[in-house]
Design an enzyme around this catalytic site. Structure first.
Site, short mmCIF file in Angstrom:
data_model
loop_
_atom_site.label_atom_id
_atom_site.label_comp_id
_atom_site.label_asym_id
_atom_site.label_seq_id
_atom_site.Cartn_x
_atom_site.Cartn_y
_atom_site.Cartn_z
N LEU A 81 49.54 53.78 39.11
CA LEU A 81 50.26 53.62 40.36
C LEU A 81 51.54 54.43 40.27
CD1 LEU A 81 50.11 49.78 41.24
CD2 LEU A 81 48.82 51.65 42.30
N ASP A 82 51.94 55.04 41.39
CA ASP A 82 53.22 55.73 41.42
C ASP A 82 54.34 54.76 41.04
OD1 ASP A 82 52.07 58.07 42.25
OD2 ASP A 82 52.59 57.83 44.36
N ARG A 83 55.40 55.28 40.47
CA ARG A 83 56.53 54.45 40.06
C ARG A 83 57.08 53.64 41.23
NH1 ARG A 83 62.13 54.59 39.71
NH2 ARG A 83 62.23 56.53 40.88
N THR B 245 55.46 52.55 43.89
CA THR B 245 54.47 51.66 44.50
C THR B 245 54.32 50.40 43.68
OG1 THR B 245 53.24 53.59 45.32
CG2 THR B 245 52.08 51.49 45.29
#
Length: 320
Positions: free
Chosen positions: A138-140, A142
């Site tokens: 997951l993106d940082r 998100t």
């Protein structure tokens, strides 16, 4: 990729450095000092302490010759990093999987300015799980459901579920409400992300990204959207929402980039990995994991900052 010849140290693996294609420098140390001049003292200390090794695990000497295109390994010094002051909530833990409810602002794995303060390293340290590895990312910025494998023997099977798109992922997002936009709809476009460039972009060509968008709730000003991606391109959901003219609240990349201090947690990206479902490759049973976090629509007076609430869970590791 070849297995590193050095074990994990305090949850972190060694750094691999590839030597140049030609004998530009007579020794490995000469090359390292030229490449990392500010670390010269520590590099020489590490070589003297036999902490810099080749791919076979043999310690290098101060005069070891540079072998073009070979790999050397060493441990990084503990970095000074911003502290992410939010707990990591555990949704599930068995002998194969660890599933967490990742908070906003916490990196999945070591990268850039977030090394020891990444979810992977924090969990390895706090739970004593040296073989822990992310099944996906997951993106940082998100939040939501993030799955790790516990044992190396099962890692590939679970990672392939994501690579083969055999996982159903549901996200929630908050963005501007447009009463004239007809939903639900499915967006398809071609996206690229150039290494070293912060933002991804949509370009003409054969679509490689697909997202189904539904409106779940609204308050006439903002909408809560349910997003179901069938592909997993970098920043896919953020780009697709932006392409509708409804960038996700708190997004400092799209439509325009603006800088945010590393310790500014006041305006989280309103994107949540709400649930993940798949057929387990070993038991053949359907497994579903759901975040306890809830994105809330702004209420009352105009607000740009939204809160994320979640019910309490056991939270051993934290960014503290």
């Amino acid at each position: 990729m070849a297995r590193a010849p050095l074990p994990l140290r305090d949850g972190l693996g060694p750094t691999r450095i590839r030597m140049p294609d030609t004998e530009t420098f007579p020794t490995v140390v000469d090359y390292l000092v030229d490449r990392f001049p500010h670390d010269e003292r520590r590099l020489r200390e590490k070589v003297a302490a036999r902490e810099v090794v080749d791919a076979a695990g043999v310690p290098l000497e101060p005069n070891s010759p540079l072998v073009p295109r070979s790999d050397i390994y060493l441990y990084r010094d503990p970095p000074l990093e911003p502290v992410v002051p939010f707990p990591i909530d555990i949704l599930h833990h068995d002998r194969d999987l660890l599933v967490i409810d990742k908070p906003h602002f916490l990196a999945t794995m070591p990268r850039g300015a977030y090394i020891a303060r990444s979810a992977l390293v924090l969990l390895r340290r706090e739970l004593g799980l040296p073989d822990l590895s992310p099944a996906h990312r997951l993106d940082r910025l998100t939040a939501g459901v993030l799955i790790f494998t516990v044992r190396p023997e099962v890692r590939r099977a679970y990672q392939e579920l994501f690579a083969q798109r055999a996982v159903t992922k549901v996200y929630h997002a908050v963005a501007r409400f447009d009463p004239e936009l007809e939903l639900p709809l499915t967006l398809r476009s071609r996206m690229i992300k150039v290494r070293g460039v912060l933002r991804a972009e949509e370009i003409p060509g054969e679509p490689n990204a697909e997202t189904h968008v539904e409106l779940t709730d609204h308050n006439l000003r903002h909408g809560l959207y349910t997003l179901r991606p069938t592909t997993g391109r970098t920043h896919q959901l953020r780009l697709h929402m932006n392409s509708l003219g409804m960038p996700i609240l708190g997004d400092n990349f799209y439509p325009d980039f603006y800088d945010v201090a590393g310790d500014d947690y006041t305006n989280p990206l309103q994107l949540l990995a709400r649930s993940i479902e798949f057929r387990d490759p070993f038991t053949e049973k359907i497994r579903t994991f759901v975040s306890t976090r809830i994105l809330e629509l702004p209420s009352g007076a105009w607000r740009e900052h939204l809160l994320v609430r979640h019910s309490p869970r056991r939270s051993p590791p934290s960014g503290r």
